[in-house]
Design a protein around this motif. Structure first.
Motif, short mmCIF file in Angstrom:
data_model
loop_
_atom_site.label_atom_id
_atom_site.label_comp_id
_atom_site.label_asym_id
_atom_site.label_seq_id
_atom_site.Cartn_x
_atom_site.Cartn_y
_atom_site.Cartn_z
N GLY A 107 -24.11 -39.91 51.09
CA GLY A 107 -24.41 -38.60 51.11
C GLY A 107 -23.37 -37.41 50.57
N TRP A 108 -23.42 -37.56 49.33
CA TRP A 108 -22.41 -36.65 48.50
C TRP A 108 -22.52 -35.22 48.75
N ARG A 109 -23.64 -34.78 49.18
CA ARG A 109 -23.67 -33.32 49.37
C ARG A 109 -22.74 -32.85 50.51
N ARG A 110 -22.14 -33.78 51.42
CA ARG A 110 -21.68 -33.37 52.56
C ARG A 110 -20.11 -32.89 51.90
N ILE A 111 -19.59 -33.42 50.66
CA ILE A 111 -18.38 -32.88 50.28
C ILE A 111 -18.23 -31.84 49.29
N VAL A 112 -19.45 -31.43 49.18
CA VAL A 112 -19.53 -29.84 48.25
C VAL A 112 -19.23 -28.82 49.12
N PRO A 113 -18.00 -28.30 48.45
CA PRO A 113 -17.59 -27.01 49.40
C PRO A 113 -18.49 -25.84 49.21
N ALA A 114 -18.98 -25.10 50.34
CA ALA A 114 -19.51 -23.82 50.11
C ALA A 114 -18.65 -22.95 49.51
N GLN A 115 -17.44 -23.04 49.62
CA GLN A 115 -16.47 -22.00 48.83
C GLN A 115 -15.27 -22.74 48.64
N THR A 116 -14.53 -22.00 47.78
CA THR A 116 -13.07 -22.81 47.83
C THR A 116 -12.14 -21.71 48.30
N SER A 117 -10.84 -22.31 48.78
CA SER A 117 -9.85 -21.65 49.41
C SER A 117 -9.04 -20.79 48.37
N GLY A 118 -8.78 -21.61 47.15
CA GLY A 118 -7.71 -20.89 46.30
C GLY A 118 -6.35 -21.65 46.46
N LYS A 119 -6.04 -22.26 47.41
CA LYS A 119 -5.12 -22.94 47.61
C LYS A 119 -4.67 -24.03 46.68
N VAL A 120 -3.62 -23.93 46.05
CA VAL A 120 -3.28 -24.63 44.97
C VAL A 120 -2.92 -26.21 45.36
N ALA A 121 -3.43 -27.24 44.54
CA ALA A 121 -3.28 -28.50 44.97
C ALA A 121 -2.78 -29.29 43.67
N GLN A 122 -2.41 -30.53 43.66
CA GLN A 122 -2.13 -31.49 42.48
C GLN A 122 -3.01 -32.34 42.40
N PHE A 123 -3.23 -32.93 41.10
CA PHE A 123 -4.36 -33.99 40.97
C PHE A 123 -3.88 -34.97 39.98
N VAL A 124 -4.57 -36.25 40.16
CA VAL A 124 -4.01 -37.36 39.31
C VAL A 124 -4.75 -36.99 37.87
N HIS A 125 -3.85 -37.32 37.16
CA HIS A 125 -3.96 -36.75 35.79
C HIS A 125 -5.40 -37.49 35.22
N GLU A 126 -5.77 -38.74 35.53
CA GLU A 126 -6.67 -39.55 34.96
C GLU A 126 -7.98 -39.15 35.41
N ASN A 127 -8.12 -38.43 36.69
CA ASN A 127 -9.32 -37.96 37.27
C ASN A 127 -9.60 -36.60 36.59
N LEU A 128 -8.91 -35.95 36.26
CA LEU A 128 -9.07 -34.58 35.28
C LEU A 128 -9.48 -35.36 33.78
#
Length: 173
Positions: A107-128
């Motif tokens: 059920g992929w819709r469960r993780i879709v945010p209704a809004q984003t917080s703007g709080k900065v995070a870091q990501f794995v380069h390969e995913n981007l």
């Protein structure tokens, strides 16, 4: 139903080729009467693309494996037909068919945010990098270098692709 090959190939980039969960190793076609949503997720990234199709499609959810999708050329339309647990892909005089992946797509819709917080995070380069590759394929332009990330703290961030009806999520590490 007729779907432009670039949508299928771009979404499929987000599905892992190796994963113990067989239902993730392919592209999910969520078919509705006049549109289909192509969904793929590695568990760290997710892509969903809504594509309009001719009205009258039989609704259902079908998972097509990488082996069948590999034969698709992103530059041309693909005629996709689902019948009796199998899929048939026709494109430019070529045809591929095979069994669907057995299972229920999460059920992929469960993780879709209704809004984003703007709080900065870091990501794995390969995913981007996968998101950038998909954007280049969708725009048919290998020179595209930009992605806009709507940061969301420890929750999945939304990657803005600038393409209508396209959703990309990337989880931080």
């Amino acid at each position: 139903m007729l779907i432009y090959g670039r949508y299928i190939k771009a979404a499929a980039l987000f599905a892992p080729k190796k994963d113990p969960r067989s239902y993730l190793k392919g592209l999910c076609f969520e078919v509705h009467s006049n549109y289909v949503i192509l969904v793929a997720s590695s568990g760290h990234t997710l892509c969903a693309i809504k594509v309009d199709v001719d009205p009258g499609q039989e609704s259902g959810s079908f998972i097509v494996g990488h082996d069948l999708l590999a034969s698709i050329d992103h530059r041309f339309d693909v005629e996709v037909t689902f019948t009796n647990g199998e899929v048939k892909l026709k494109q430019s005089g070529r045809e591929a068919s095979g069994k669907l992946i057995d299972g229920v797509y999460p059920g992929w819709r469960r993780i879709v945010p209704a809004q984003t917080s703007g709080k900065v995070a870091q990501f794995v380069h390969e995913n981007l990098s996968v998101a950038l590759k998909a954007k280049r394929m969708l725009y048919d332009n290998n020179k595209i270098q930009d992605l806009y990330i709507c940061h969301n703290g420890s929750d999945p961030a939304v990657v803005v692709m600038g393409i209508p009806n396209t959703l990309v999520l990337v989880s931080p590490f």
